[in-house]
Scaffold this motif. Sequence first.
Motif, short mmCIF file in Angstrom:
data_model
loop_
_atom_site.label_atom_id
_atom_site.label_comp_id
_atom_site.label_asym_id
_atom_site.label_seq_id
_atom_site.Cartn_x
_atom_site.Cartn_y
_atom_site.Cartn_z
N GLY A 25 0.76 -1.23 -0.10
CA GLY A 25 0.10 0.05 0.16
C GLY A 25 0.74 1.41 0.01
O GLY A 25 2.16 1.03 0.04
N THR A 26 0.12 2.66 -0.26
CA THR A 26 0.88 3.56 -0.28
C THR A 26 0.75 4.46 0.99
O THR A 26 1.42 5.62 0.99
N THR A 27 0.24 4.06 2.03
CA THR A 27 0.13 4.74 3.12
C THR A 27 0.61 4.29 4.10
O THR A 27 0.63 3.00 4.48
N ASN A 28 1.38 4.91 5.33
CA ASN A 28 2.08 3.89 6.27
C ASN A 28 1.08 3.24 7.38
O ASN A 28 1.27 2.11 7.76
N ASN A 29 -0.15 3.93 7.43
CA ASN A 29 -1.11 3.05 8.29
C ASN A 29 -1.45 1.74 7.46
O ASN A 29 -1.67 0.80 8.26
N SER A 89 7.09 -4.04 2.13
CA SER A 89 7.44 -2.67 1.50
C SER A 89 6.40 -1.70 1.32
O SER A 89 5.36 -2.24 1.04
N MET A 90 6.56 -0.32 1.61
CA MET A 90 5.38 0.68 1.46
C MET A 90 5.61 0.58 -0.15
O MET A 90 6.77 0.65 -0.83
N LYS A 91 4.57 0.50 -1.17
CA LYS A 91 4.51 0.93 -2.67
C LYS A 91 4.61 2.36 -2.96
O LYS A 91 3.86 3.00 -3.37
N GLN A 122 -3.44 0.18 -7.62
CA GLN A 122 -3.04 1.73 -7.17
C GLN A 122 -1.79 2.29 -7.25
O GLN A 122 -0.79 1.19 -6.90
N ALA A 123 -1.14 2.92 -7.77
CA ALA A 123 0.12 3.51 -7.68
C ALA A 123 1.09 2.75 -8.83
O ALA A 123 2.15 3.30 -9.43
N GLY A 124 0.90 1.38 -8.72
CA GLY A 124 2.07 0.82 -9.26
C GLY A 124 1.72 0.55 -11.11
O GLY A 124 2.67 0.32 -11.85
N MET A 125 0.64 0.99 -11.39
CA MET A 125 0.19 0.92 -12.81
C MET A 125 0.84 2.28 -13.64
O MET A 125 1.26 3.23 -13.05
N ASN A 126 1.19 1.90 -14.88
CA ASN A 126 2.00 3.00 -15.85
C ASN A 126 0.86 4.07 -15.99
O ASN A 126 0.08 4.02 -17.06
N THR A 127 0.97 5.18 -15.43
CA THR A 127 0.38 6.29 -15.69
C THR A 127 0.80 7.03 -16.82
O THR A 127 0.05 8.23 -17.09
#
Length: 437
Positions: A25-29, A89-91, A122-127
């Motif tokens: 995921g993309t947030t620390n929580n 790992s955080m993404k 989320q986040a990993g897709m090539n934008t």
Amino acid sequence: KTLSFTSLAALARDNGYRLVILLAGTTNNLVEQSFDRLKDDLDISGAREWNLFTTQQKAFQQSEVERLNTELGRWRRGTPRARTILIVSMKQHQHLNNLATLLSESDFSDVPTLIIDDEGDQAGMNTKARQNDESTTYARIKSLRSLFPHHSYILYTATPQAPLLISRIDALSPDFGRVLTPGSHYVGGQEFFVDGANRHIELIPVSDVPDKNNPPQEPPESLLDALCDFFVGVAIGLLENEFQEGHNRSMMIHPAIARDEHLMFARWTRQIKEHWASILKDAEHPGYAELLDKFHEAANRLLATYSTNIIFENIKPILFEAIEETAIEELNTREKNRIAPIDWAGEYSWILVGGIGLDRGFTVEGLTVSYMPRSTGVGNADNIQQRARFFGYKKRYLGLCRIYLTSANIDAFTDYVNHEESIRRSIRTHLENGKTL
């Protein structure tokens, strides 16, 4: 979803995989939530079958790489004490770059590896695909994968629209798929927006939605109603010994992403809590009878959908405790640029106020009341669905659940239920007929 990838990690270990990496995921929580669940569910400290690492708070450095290499050395020597390595790992591109850089000096040529991408859409897709370029996080994931000649990459998401729509030649385009099904106590869109729409959904009038150009000075009436519903539910939970049994009651206030709105709602909620507690302490207070009437109305609403022998006369004496002992937390990056984790065991009842911190993946334990005075944004189906923290394993206390939404959000979620059923059915049928994804 979390249970599935935890089980997958355990199966990988049983079948000879020596390294499992979770992009959590993309947030620390959210990362810390996944880390804690893996630690508990895999019995990390008790079974001594795993060597667990995390990239959080500078926790993966050169010394961790040396420990990782030592563990791989035990495995190559056939030592019975060899454990499977698990890295959470955080993404996020800096975390991924640091991890790949540190691991680049190690030898993984013979190491069977599993990489699990949670919230894989989320986040990993090539934008930047349309520009024939690579977005930063996408490039970092590719670099990390290149270190492992023998690896499987498994993507998990509750909203698979983006992975299904990307180019087939994209590195993250899935080769196969599976549709996960929840357990019998799960409550989702069908129960809330189709079968129980008149029982669990409450309308937030447009006039109650904050206008950023003309901020309101007083809390809206619908917020007061939502807080009444929540505190009555807390009182019922206390009477039913939910606290002693280790459960939680919580409320989510999810306004716009802007942190100024979080601060405003958190301030209102604290003021209301203090004001109502002071009234309930003094039966001679001029507002005492009116406030009790308001709670009585809320109790009537909830007891119409929640099966119990408790009546308002039982609830009334414990309302002060229900209000006084509730913790209120603002969940965002206002301080220290990180979202603080919630110590669920520390208190029984919680009110959480936030934006992204209450978005995708994060579990709000014992959530009964949700208050969401925000727009639908650009209206992407997957973004709207990921805001539904009110879905979950709550069949046991479904009657206490209330979701306060604007009419636009009610329509959007209702439409999404039909869309979700269609897409899941389509994927499942396609795969059952032996066709490729």
